[in-house]
Write a protein that holds these residues in place. Structure first.
Motif, PDB file in Angstrom:
ATOM      1  N   ILE A 198       0.869  -1.174   0.000  1.00 43.31           N
ATOM      2  CA  ILE A 198       0.000   0.000   0.000  1.00 43.31           C
ATOM      3  C   ILE A 198       0.910   1.230   0.000  1.00 43.31           C
ATOM      4  N   PHE A 199       0.657   2.151  -0.908  1.00 41.31           N
ATOM      5  CA  PHE A 199       1.393   3.415  -0.946  1.00 41.31           C
ATOM      6  C   PHE A 199       0.496   4.502  -0.352  1.00 41.31           C
ATOM      7  N   GLY A 200       0.945   5.096   0.731  1.00 42.50           N
ATOM      8  CA  GLY A 200       0.181   6.136   1.401  1.00 42.50           C
ATOM      9  C   GLY A 200       0.774   6.409   2.767  1.00 42.50           C
ATOM     10  N   SER A 201       0.467   7.533   3.334  1.00 37.66           N
ATOM     11  CA  SER A 201       1.041   7.910   4.629  1.00 37.66           C
ATOM     12  C   SER A 201       0.355   7.165   5.767  1.00 37.66           C
ATOM     13  N   CYS A 202       0.986   7.200   6.922  1.00 41.88           N
ATOM     14  CA  CYS A 202       0.438   6.547   8.122  1.00 41.88           C
ATOM     15  C   CYS A 202      -0.965   7.064   8.437  1.00 41.88           C
ATOM     16  N   GLU A 203      -1.193   8.341   8.218  1.00 41.70           N
ATOM     17  CA  GLU A 203      -2.478   8.945   8.571  1.00 41.70           C
ATOM     18  C   GLU A 203      -3.550   8.729   7.509  1.00 41.70           C
ATOM     19  N   GLU A 204      -3.141   8.396   6.285  1.00 43.21           N
ATOM     20  CA  GLU A 204      -4.112   8.226   5.198  1.00 43.21           C
ATOM     21  C   GLU A 204      -4.695   6.822   5.126  1.00 43.21           C
TER      22      GLU A 204
ATOM     23  N   ARG B 216      14.347  -1.745   7.529  1.00 46.70           N
ATOM     24  CA  ARG B 216      14.409  -0.298   7.678  1.00 46.70           C
ATOM     25  C   ARG B 216      13.092   0.298   7.188  1.00 46.70           C
ATOM     26  N   ALA B 217      12.328   0.928   8.076  1.00 52.89           N
ATOM     27  CA  ALA B 217      11.037   1.493   7.689  1.00 52.89           C
ATOM     28  C   ALA B 217      11.221   2.632   6.698  1.00 52.89           C
ATOM     29  N   THR B 218      10.188   2.855   5.893  1.00 54.38           N
ATOM     30  CA  THR B 218      10.242   3.915   4.898  1.00 54.38           C
ATOM     31  C   THR B 218       8.970   4.741   4.940  1.00 54.38           C
ATOM     32  N   PRO B 219       9.051   6.034   4.665  1.00 56.21           N
ATOM     33  CA  PRO B 219       7.826   6.785   4.459  1.00 56.21           C
ATOM     34  C   PRO B 219       7.155   6.328   3.162  1.00 56.21           C
ATOM     35  N   VAL B 220       5.893   6.625   3.030  1.00 52.86           N
ATOM     36  CA  VAL B 220       5.061   6.322   1.856  1.00 52.86           C
ATOM     37  C   VAL B 220       4.538   4.886   1.872  1.00 52.86           C
ATOM     38  N   GLN B 221       5.361   3.912   2.281  1.00 53.42           N
ATOM     39  CA  GLN B 221       4.902   2.523   2.397  1.00 53.42           C
ATOM     40  C   GLN B 221       4.939   2.075   3.863  1.00 53.42           C
TER      41      GLN B 221
ATOM     42  N   ALA C 223      14.684  12.343   2.432  1.00 50.65           N
ATOM     43  CA  ALA C 223      15.001  13.101   1.221  1.00 50.65           C
ATOM     44  C   ALA C 223      14.754  12.300  -0.053  1.00 50.65           C
ATOM     45  N   TRP C 224      15.032  10.984  -0.004  1.00 50.12           N
ATOM     46  CA  TRP C 224      15.024  10.177  -1.234  1.00 50.12           C
ATOM     47  C   TRP C 224      13.744   9.401  -1.458  1.00 50.12           C
ATOM     48  N   MET C 225      13.101   8.939  -0.414  1.00 53.39           N
ATOM     49  CA  MET C 225      11.988   8.005  -0.590  1.00 53.39           C
ATOM     50  C   MET C 225      10.707   8.656  -1.083  1.00 53.39           C
ATOM     51  N   TYR C 226      10.512   9.936  -0.822  1.00 49.46           N
ATOM     52  CA  TYR C 226       9.304  10.579  -1.354  1.00 49.46           C
ATOM     53  C   TYR C 226       9.353  10.696  -2.876  1.00 49.46           C
ATOM     54  N   PRO C 227      10.415  11.233  -3.478  1.00 46.18           N
ATOM     55  CA  PRO C 227      10.424  11.350  -4.946  1.00 46.18           C
ATOM     56  C   PRO C 227      10.720  10.048  -5.676  1.00 46.18           C
ATOM     57  N   SER C 228      11.278   9.033  -4.993  1.00 42.51           N
ATOM     58  CA  SER C 228      11.743   7.836  -5.703  1.00 42.51           C
ATOM     59  C   SER C 228      10.749   6.684  -5.692  1.00 42.51           C
ATOM     60  N   GLN C 229       9.524   6.921  -5.210  1.00 47.32           N
ATOM     61  CA  GLN C 229       8.545   5.840  -5.149  1.00 47.32           C
ATOM     62  C   GLN C 229       7.324   6.081  -6.036  1.00 47.32           C
ATOM     63  N   HIS C 230       7.434   7.026  -6.969  1.00 46.79           N
ATOM     64  CA  HIS C 230       6.342   7.234  -7.914  1.00 46.79           C
ATOM     65  C   HIS C 230       6.877   7.866  -9.191  1.00 46.79           C
ATOM     66  N   ASP C 231       6.152   7.641 -10.273  1.00 46.52           N
ATOM     67  CA  ASP C 231       6.449   8.252 -11.560  1.00 46.52           C
ATOM     68  C   ASP C 231       5.652   9.537 -11.723  1.00 46.52           C
ATOM     69  N   ASP C 232       6.022  10.303 -12.730  1.00 51.16           N
ATOM     70  CA  ASP C 232       5.274  11.513 -13.052  1.00 51.16           C
ATOM     71  C   ASP C 232       4.159  11.168 -14.042  1.00 51.16           C
ATOM     72  N   ARG C 233       3.224  10.337 -13.583  1.00 46.52           N
ATOM     73  CA  ARG C 233       2.064   9.940 -14.387  1.00 46.52           C
ATOM     74  C   ARG C 233       0.896   9.685 -13.437  1.00 46.52           C
ATOM     75  N   PRO C 234      -0.315   9.832 -13.909  1.00 46.46           N
ATOM     76  CA  PRO C 234      -1.473   9.652 -13.019  1.00 46.46           C
ATOM     77  C   PRO C 234      -1.537   8.236 -12.473  1.00 46.46           C
TER      78      PRO C 234
END
Length: 296
Positions: free
Chosen positions: A84-90, A137-142, A249-260
């Motif tokens: 699942i891709f999303g923040s802890c609160e979402e 190692r935990a990551t943001p977004v997932q 710094a790295w995990m937010y931009p590196s876990q998605h493409d620039d597409r819908p």
């Protein structure tokens, strides 16, 4: 082999059949599994397809099928998983629970059955659980995925110690994949506006399959897929705050493409997704293999 209809499970099943293994293939996608089993049999291999949801204790039927068709099994690979891709609160609590049913409880059920079979049979066997670097190692977004893999890692390590203490005929191996080029991103439930994707170094799933084959034949505690997975696990243990900052710094931009993104409901969390793809739709640099895996 659970999760055999795509990605790591699919590649490993095909390669194992070429090596002469007798296979029980388990996943939720019936059409994909039947096609895969038929493909293996056409090429002279032996395979049985079994529709099973590891999050619902269907694993009992997997073990029964192996015993009925082949007289038993000597290797059990727990590979089924979803993210699942999303923040802890979402992320909703029902989504979190469903993921744990697959990623954690499916491994628990499978481990119980495999260990029981090996002990009662009296012959050595291999239990191979596919974890993740994000289980170290935990990551943001997932966040939910990381939590489920942390639980999987803890269960596997505790089980290994208990079996070793009683000198049981079971080797327990934990596989730690880094970023792998599979449809993992397409099958994930996504709360982000953009499509999940690995951006950066990714490894072909054949690299994971090689590690699984090695673990099936050689007792091995852990196998890390890609030096990055090992490096950041070690860095996180000695420089926690630095690793936090790097991942922030790295995990937010590196876990998605620039597409819908695909629709939030178009995923494999609650139902089977499309089957028989080995690779994903990542835009990272795809490595053909890992020298670090071979060194291990």
């Amino acid at each position: 082999m659970t999760g055999a209809s795509s990605g790591i499970g699919l590649v490993t099943a095909r390669m194992a059949a070429q090596r002469g293994a007798k296979l029980v293939l388990a996943a939720r996608n019936e059409d994909a599994l039947q096609q895969l089993a038929a493909e293996i049999r056409r090429q002279g291999g032996q395979a049985v397809a079994l529709i099973a949801d590891v999050g619902e204790e269907d694993v009992i039927r997997i073990a029964e099928a192996a015993i009925t068709e082949f007289g038993g099994f000597d290797t059990w690979v727990s590979n089924a998983g979803v993210s699942i891709f999303g923040s802890c609160e979402e992320v909703s609590i029902p989504d979190m629970r469903r993921m744990f049913d697959t990623n954690f409880w499916g491994v628990v059920y499978s481990s119980w059955l495999a260990v029981k079979h090996f002990k009662e049979g009296g012959s050595a066997g291999a239990l191979i659980n596919v974890g993740s670097f994000f289980g170290d190692r935990a990551t943001p977004v997932q966040s939910t995925y990381s939590a489920s893999k942390h639980a999987l890692h803890g269960w596997t390590d505790a089980l290994r110690m208990e079996l070793e203490k009683e000198d049981a005929p079971v080797s327990v191996t934990l596989i730690h994949p880094g970023r792998i080029d599979t449809p993992y991103n397409e099958h994930a439930r996504n709360y982000l506006p953009k499509q999940p994707s690995h951006v950066g170094v990714v490894y072909v799933p054949e690299t994971v399959a090689e590690a699984i084959f090695f673990a099936a034949e050689h007792p091995k505690r852990d196998l890390f897929i890609g030096f990055q997975a090992k490096f950041f696990t070690m860095l996180g243990s000695v420089a926690e705050r630095l690793t936090d900052k790097i991942m922030e710094a790295w995990m937010y931009p590196s876990q998605h493409d620039d597409r819908p993104s695909r629709s939030r409901d178009d995923n494999a969390l609650y139902r089977p997704d499309y089957g028989l793809p080995e690779r994903g739709t990542h835009h990272g640099w795809c490595r053909s293999g890992s020298l670090y895996v071979k060194a291990q």
